[in-house]
Structures are given as C-alpha cells and as structure tokens.
Scaffold this motif. Structure first.
Motif, PDB file in Angstrom:
ATOM      1  N   ARG A  65       0.823  -1.210   0.000  1.00 24.92           N
ATOM      2  CA  ARG A  65       0.000   0.000   0.000  1.00 24.92           C
ATOM      3  C   ARG A  65       0.861   1.266   0.000  1.00 24.92           C
ATOM      4  N   GLN A  66       2.158   1.094   0.167  1.00 28.98           N
ATOM      5  CA  GLN A  66       3.077   2.225   0.261  1.00 28.98           C
ATOM      6  C   GLN A  66       3.741   2.499  -1.086  1.00 28.98           C
ATOM      7  N   TRP A  67       4.062   3.812  -1.288  1.00 29.61           N
ATOM      8  CA  TRP A  67       4.795   4.200  -2.497  1.00 29.61           C
ATOM      9  C   TRP A  67       6.245   3.755  -2.369  1.00 29.61           C
ATOM     10  N   PRO A  68       6.902   3.243  -3.426  1.00 24.22           N
ATOM     11  CA  PRO A  68       6.416   3.082  -4.802  1.00 24.22           C
ATOM     12  C   PRO A  68       5.832   1.696  -5.093  1.00 24.22           C
ATOM     13  N   TYR A  69       5.766   0.877  -4.025  1.00 27.03           N
ATOM     14  CA  TYR A  69       5.347  -0.504  -4.250  1.00 27.03           C
ATOM     15  C   TYR A  69       3.882  -0.593  -4.700  1.00 27.03           C
ATOM     16  N   ASN A  70       3.075   0.377  -4.245  1.00 27.56           N
ATOM     17  CA  ASN A  70       1.677   0.349  -4.682  1.00 27.56           C
ATOM     18  C   ASN A  70       1.566   0.542  -6.194  1.00 27.56           C
ATOM     19  N   LEU A  71       2.427   1.380  -6.764  1.00 25.91           N
ATOM     20  CA  LEU A  71       2.397   1.604  -8.215  1.00 25.91           C
ATOM     21  C   LEU A  71       2.929   0.385  -8.966  1.00 25.91           C
ATOM     22  N   LEU A  72       3.923  -0.282  -8.389  1.00 29.72           N
ATOM     23  CA  LEU A  72       4.429  -1.508  -9.018  1.00 29.72           C
ATOM     24  C   LEU A  72       3.348  -2.580  -9.056  1.00 29.72           C
ATOM     25  N   ALA A  73       2.652  -2.759  -7.929  1.00 27.07           N
ATOM     26  CA  ALA A  73       1.596  -3.777  -7.875  1.00 27.07           C
ATOM     27  C   ALA A  73       0.470  -3.434  -8.829  1.00 27.07           C
ATOM     28  N   GLN A  74       0.049  -2.166  -8.842  1.00 23.15           N
ATOM     29  CA  GLN A  74      -1.048  -1.775  -9.717  1.00 23.15           C
ATOM     30  C   GLN A  74      -0.659  -1.875 -11.190  1.00 23.15           C
ATOM     31  N   SER A  75       0.583  -1.560 -11.514  1.00 25.61           N
ATOM     32  CA  SER A  75       1.038  -1.707 -12.910  1.00 25.61           C
ATOM     33  C   SER A  75       1.008  -3.160 -13.344  1.00 25.61           C
ATOM     34  N   PHE A  76       1.415  -4.039 -12.435  1.00 23.73           N
ATOM     35  CA  PHE A  76       1.387  -5.463 -12.763  1.00 23.73           C
ATOM     36  C   PHE A  76      -0.043  -5.956 -12.942  1.00 23.73           C
ATOM     37  N   LEU A  77      -0.944  -5.566 -12.039  1.00 25.19           N
ATOM     38  CA  LEU A  77      -2.335  -5.993 -12.155  1.00 25.19           C
ATOM     39  C   LEU A  77      -2.992  -5.414 -13.395  1.00 25.19           C
TER      40      LEU A  77
END
Length: 546
Positions: A65-77
């Motif tokens: 849920r934290q930046w930048p990991y949230n963007l990595l997860a959402q990009s993958f999904l």
C-alpha cells in the motif's frame, strides 16, 4: 508454443475491432493508473483501481500500500487485466489455441511479478533491512540444500520426519494378497461388529496410497474402521523398466479385479463398496462398467474422489495433450520404459506456478523461511512412476479421444459403457482442483442413469479429500439426484445447493452405512484355507519402493 502464438497473432491482425478495443482499454487503464498515482501521493487511502484475482495473496502485505510498491503492484495488475482481455474473445482462434495463449501469458506474467524480486518487493526489502541480509544467506543455504537433495534423489527437507509405517500409514492391518502389480491391504477391525459390505479403495498409481492413511488424526481408513467398516486398500507397485508393457487392461485385471476376487474369497457372498481416487477413480469406473456389462453383481456402490470419466473439459492439463505432445512423451518414455516422477510433478506444479513455484521460491530463497513440513507435503513428494504403455493408452484413449464416455473404450476386447452398472454413486469434487476440475467431475451426472450424490468441498485436489472432521475452515455442498430427475448444470447446482460447515467425511460414511447391512461379525484377516494367508503387516513392501 510457436503455433499457438502465430494463430493468435494472425487472427488478432485480422480483427481491427479487437485491436481498437485493446487500445481503448489500454488508454483507460493507463489513465486510471495515472490518476491513482497522483491521488495516492496525497491520500494513502485512495482506492486502488485494480484488484488481484480471488485467492491471489501476492500483494496482501501492507507494504504494497506504500509508495512506490503500490504503483508496481497496480502496474502489474493492469498488465494482467490487459493480457487477459488480449488473449480471449478473438474470432477465428481455435478454442484450444486461445486457452493455451491465455495460459502462456499468465505463466510469463507470474514469472515477472514484482513480488518475485528483491528490488521490487516490500516484503523482501523489509526482511533484508531488518535482518541485515541474513534472510538472503538463509535463502542461499535453503537453495543449496534443495539442489543437493534434488541431485541426490532425496526427499525435500523435513520429509524424513514422516516415515511410512512409523508416523504415517500406521493403521493396523495385513497384506492379504500380492501380485506383480498390487498388494492388497486388509485393515484390522476396531468395532465388535461391522457393516457386512466391505469397502475397497483404489488410489491413483501416480502417487502412494497412504494419502488416505496419513497420520492417525487425518486417516480416512482409520475413520471408516472406527465406524464399523471393513476396509481394503490397493497399494500399487512402483513400476520399473521391466514393466513398460503394462497397460490399462493390466491395471484393471491385476489391480481392481484381482482385489475383488481376493475380497470375494475373504468375505464370501457379500457385495463390495468400490471407491476410487483420481486416476484410481477412473479405473474404478472402468472396472464397474465392465462388471455391469458382464453381469457381475458383486458391487454395492461406486464412490469417486476427484475422479473424471468424461474428459471433454478436463482442465488445463488438456492444454498439454494433443497428438504431437503425446508422441513426444512416448519418445521420451521409450528408452526408460516409464514416465519419471519429476516430469509428472513438474506438469502439476506449472498449473499452479504462482503458488507452487514462484511464491515458494520467494518464501524459501529470498525471505529465507522454510514452510513447516506436513504429512500431506511429505506424501506429495513421494511419487511413483508410470509404465510406458499404460501412460500412452491413458492419454490417447481417455484424454485425447474421450473413449470412456463415447462408448469406444474396450475391456476384454469389447466396448464398455459407464452407465451399465446401475449403482448408487457418491462423487466428490473439490473447489480449487487444478488436476480434476470439479465441473468435469460433475459430468458424471450426464453419463449414468443411477442415483448420484454429489459433494463439492472446499480445498484442492488433495487437501479437499483429506478433510477430516475438526479440520478448520472446511465446508461443502451436497445434494442427491434420484434416477429420472432432470439434469441441472454445474453452476445451477452450485447456486441452489446450500453450504454446510465442516468435513464431508461423515456424509460419505452415513451414505455407505445406509447402503450396508449392520451387525455382521468382522471377517477373518485373509483366508489361508483359500490360498490367501496374511503376507505381512501393513503398509506392506510396495509402498516402500523408490
């Protein structure tokens, strides 16, 4: 793979509507991702636009849920969502090619998931910082140990704690019959009187039988014996090169029918409840159909655990099975005379690569954590080989041609039909089964005319069957279709059948008891006077073969 991708790409190139739709979807998804990236910078509670599939736990950690990991997860999904759309719904692509393309896209995405890498996973990064890199050292040690065990042909770490005949497969009994393919185990009675009709269990010969007799607390054999059932179990021999010419007919005759003959000698005049698990269930259906055709009336009922008879929709294993692949497998097996255990287990693992390959690798080699070994995991690593001829016949006659439900399967040189034995049937499917999908198991309703009691239980191909009373988080659905009742498709059946909490084992035991005669004296263990003396204690010798 090349043919599949060429077929998909050629038809996509001729589908301008699909291309425009994919471009529009990409534009929408990228816009949603950009807005989320902007809003989440100021408000961490911003709802994420893309959600993992049901059961996908890769992004459950709060760090995602934290930046930048949230963007990595959402990009993958986002990529998963787009590729799911891109590989389906293209006019002109063969159904099998479309399914294969979707499967290959999913495999590649699973391998590239940000959860798999040190520099893109918050869990791995946090563990590395907190331990000062000791997690990576422990992971390297785990990897080295696993590689050593693999090269030495040893079981996985921790499996040595589960010793056959000492900690697993310990229900008392005797081997009462042996031939070149099976040992027949008769378990000792526990109650003063028993149900007159014994139970014969036919396990799959791809694995050892003791999944149904694991530890005392989760042994289906012990559960039945404690409730007054006489249980017989087939233990298959682990084939070698000299068994290359054993075929499906040998498994029927030397397996099920030889066991039936031995039981008829021990428990004279009593009918038998026949039960089969997975591949053993398919063989039990073939044996029951042959007995029905031949007017052999020794069966009282038929039970199928995660077993298929109709292979028209047999799940993702079908993606690997066509004439070319079978010919390739036959060439691989020709010199050895059998299919090696590692090849078959690899096929099953790739069907659930997210859970069985990548997530396990992350946990053990990057986080440095060993999952505690369980009896079921130890059993799963104790595979058996499959003879060249049998495996070839199984793939061609059942998977490729679906001969059993097409009326083309021959036993003793004559066709058999699965609806010939008018027996009550108890069939179990598991919700998360990747080997025998429950909707495929449910097709038994279409091919028999007798009463069918169908159970849909939580869990997968193995854990759904080993579902002892008291096991947490277990549930099931059950309903009976009397003869002559209109057919309901699988989804309709699921929607209208209420969920029950707990184990389905009591349902099956009560079903068996309702079709049995109580109050009989326990039968003798073997019959020396009929040439069937006890040959040794359970679990016998075949189960120990490597």
């Amino acid at each position: 793979m090349a043919d599949t991708q060429a077929d998909w790409l050629a038809h996509l190139a001729m589908s301008p509507g699909k291309q425009i739709g994919l471009l529009e979807q990409a534009a929408r998804d990228v816009t949603r991702l950009a807005l989320y990236a902007l809003q989440s910078t100021f408000d961490r509670e911003t709802p994420a636009p893309f959600a993992p599939a049901h059961g996908d736990r890769r992004f459950a950690d709060e760090g995602w849920r934290q930046w930048p990991y949230n963007l990595l997860a959402q990009s993958f999904l986002l990529a998963e969502d787009w590729w799911r759309e891109a590989t389906t719904g293209i006019e002109g692509v063969e159904r099998l090619s479309q399914a294969r393309m979707a499967f290959m896209a999913r495999q590649r995405l699973d391998a590239l998931s940000p959860s798999n890498f040190l520099w893109t996973s918050p869990e791995i990064a946090r563990s590395t910082l907190e331990s000062g890199g000791l997690n990576l050292l422990a992971g390297a040690q785990n990897l080295a140990e696993d590689a050593r065990r693999l090269l030495a042909g040893e079981p996985p770490a921790g499996a040595e704690a589960f010793r056959i005949g000492e900690t697993v497969a310990v229900t008392p009994g005797k081997v009462v019959f042996r031939n070149r393919l099976i040992e027949l185990i008769q378990y000792a009675p526990v109650t003063e009187t028993v149900q007159a009709e014994p139970v014969l269990i036919v396990p799959a010969w791809i694995m050892k039988y003791y999944i149904l007799d694991l530890s005392p607390g989760n042994s289906l054999v012990r559960y039945l014996a404690e409730r007054g059932h006489t249980v017989f179990m087939i233990s298959w021999r682990n084939p070698t090169a000299e068994d290359r010419d054993l075929g499906m007919e040998d498994y029927r005759k030397l397996g099920v029918m030889a066991a039936m003959d031995a039981i008829s000698a021990i428990v004279s005049g009593r009918k038998v409840h026949l039960a089969g698990y997975c591949l053993g269930g398919t063989l039990a259906m073939i044996a029951a159909a042959t007995m029905g055709r031949d007017r052999d009336e020794r069966l009282a009922s038929l039970t199928l655990f995660a077993a298929q008879g109709d292979f028209s929709e047999a799940g993702e294993l079908m993606l690997f099975i066509d004439e070319g692949e079978v010919a390739y497998l036959e060439a691989m097996m020709w010199d050895r005379g059998y299919l090696d255990t590692s090849q078959m287990s690899g096929a099953f693992q790739i069907l659930r690569s997210n859970d069985l390959v990548w997530s396990r690798a992350v946990r053990e080699y990057l986080l440095g954590e060993r999952a505690p070994m369980t009896d079921l995991m130890a059993w799963n690593a104790d595979a058996t080989r499959m003879p060249y001829r049998m495996h070839s016949e199984y793939l061609r006659r059942l998977f490729l041609r679906n001969d059993l439900t097409g009326g083309r399967y021959e036993a003793d040189g004559r066709p058999v039909w699965v609806s010939d034995p008018f027996l009550p049937i108890f069939a179990v499917g598991t919700e998360a089964d990747h080997v025998a999908p429950w909707r495929s198991v449910y097709k038994v309703h279409l091919v028999v005319n007798s009463e069918v009691t169908f159970v849909l239980t939580s869990g997968g191909h193995n854990a759904g069957i080993v579902s002892e009373p008291g096991h947490p988080h277990r549930s099931y659905r059950v309903a009976t279709r009397p003869p002559g009742e209109p057919y309901a498709d699988a989804d309709e059946w699921q929607a209208r059948t209420p969920v029950k909490q707990g184990s389905w084992w009591p349902e099956w035991q009560a079903w068996l008891a309702a079709r049995s005669t109580p109050g009989a004296e326990p039968p003798p263990i073997g019959t020396p006077e009929k040439g069937l003396p006890p040959l040794g204690d359970a679990p016998g010798t075949y189960v120990l073969q490597r």
